[in-house]
Enzyme design. Sequence first.
Site, PDB file in Angstrom:
ATOM      1  N   SER A 114      50.280  36.756  87.802  1.00 25.10           N
ATOM      2  CA  SER A 114      50.351  37.227  86.425  1.00 25.10           C
ATOM      3  C   SER A 114      49.658  36.247  85.469  1.00 25.10           C
ATOM      4  O   SER A 114      48.503  35.911  85.659  1.00 25.10           O
ATOM      5  CB  SER A 114      51.817  37.480  86.046  1.00 25.10           C
ATOM      6  OG  SER A 114      51.923  38.251  84.883  1.00 25.10           O
ATOM      7  N   ASP A 169      51.109  43.874  88.463  1.00 27.93           N
ATOM      8  CA  ASP A 169      51.696  42.535  88.327  1.00 27.93           C
ATOM      9  C   ASP A 169      52.136  41.915  89.655  1.00 27.93           C
ATOM     10  O   ASP A 169      53.002  42.445  90.358  1.00 27.93           O
ATOM     11  CB  ASP A 169      52.912  42.639  87.405  1.00 27.93           C
ATOM     12  CG  ASP A 169      53.325  41.304  86.834  1.00 27.93           C
ATOM     13  OD1 ASP A 169      53.131  40.279  87.498  1.00 27.93           O
ATOM     14  OD2 ASP A 169      53.855  41.292  85.711  1.00 27.93           O
TER      15      ASP A 169
END
Length: 256
Positions: free
Chosen positions: A38, A150
Amino acid sequence: MNIGLALSGGGMKGIAHIGAIKALEENNIHPTHISGSSMGAMVGAFYASGYSPEEIADFFKAVPLFYPTRYAFGKPGIINPENFYQDFKQYFPEDNFKALQKKLYITAVDMLTGNLKVFDEGELIKPFLASSAFPGLCSPVAVNGSLYADGGILDNFPLSPLKLECDQIIGVYVSPINDIKTENLKYAVDVLERAIRINFSNASFQKFSQCDLLIHPPLSKYGMFDKNHIDEIFNIGYETTINKLKEMEKYLTLVG
């Protein structure tokens, strides 16, 4: 000696990664391998490309990453990460892992198969955009025929890519889980963020003991999408790392 640096996800709290990197560099600690999820993947890409901490921080001040200014028209999400491609292309003109100065691993989740993917070759920008595509807020990113989101969904603190290649592993974890009040869950995105953080925090905490140096900045009062305190978060990452290094130096002196 190969030194690995694992950078967790955490939204804008990942700015603390930049401060931590500055402190490490000032103390002559230069990681050779970086693994990020991320926001950690984004910061890791800049660092692996040779940008200074100040230059990295300036980018995140200038570009509204988690603000709905690049709408995901016709896609499942509010923000389309791919609309930020040109912002990053200015900093990564050769959009390829081979152009980096340090070895970099980026984690993302294949939303079609449910598997974790570790990117370390080929195109660079889309993998770290995918790794930062927060579910529900950002639409998944297409890479090589699949859709990725993610990396924190399955591995928010990616140590595994570093274990076989590094003699020492430094971990910077910026996603603390803390008690909250009812008023902190006003919006759907707040509830989603909370649920995801609870899920990946338990798995991440179990990895702390695998780090030779763990840096865990106190960031519980900041939100994942808080862009109003970039300098403050940067300084917390820096000061936490400086203090941790001083503690270790004191300990090594005592046991030596």
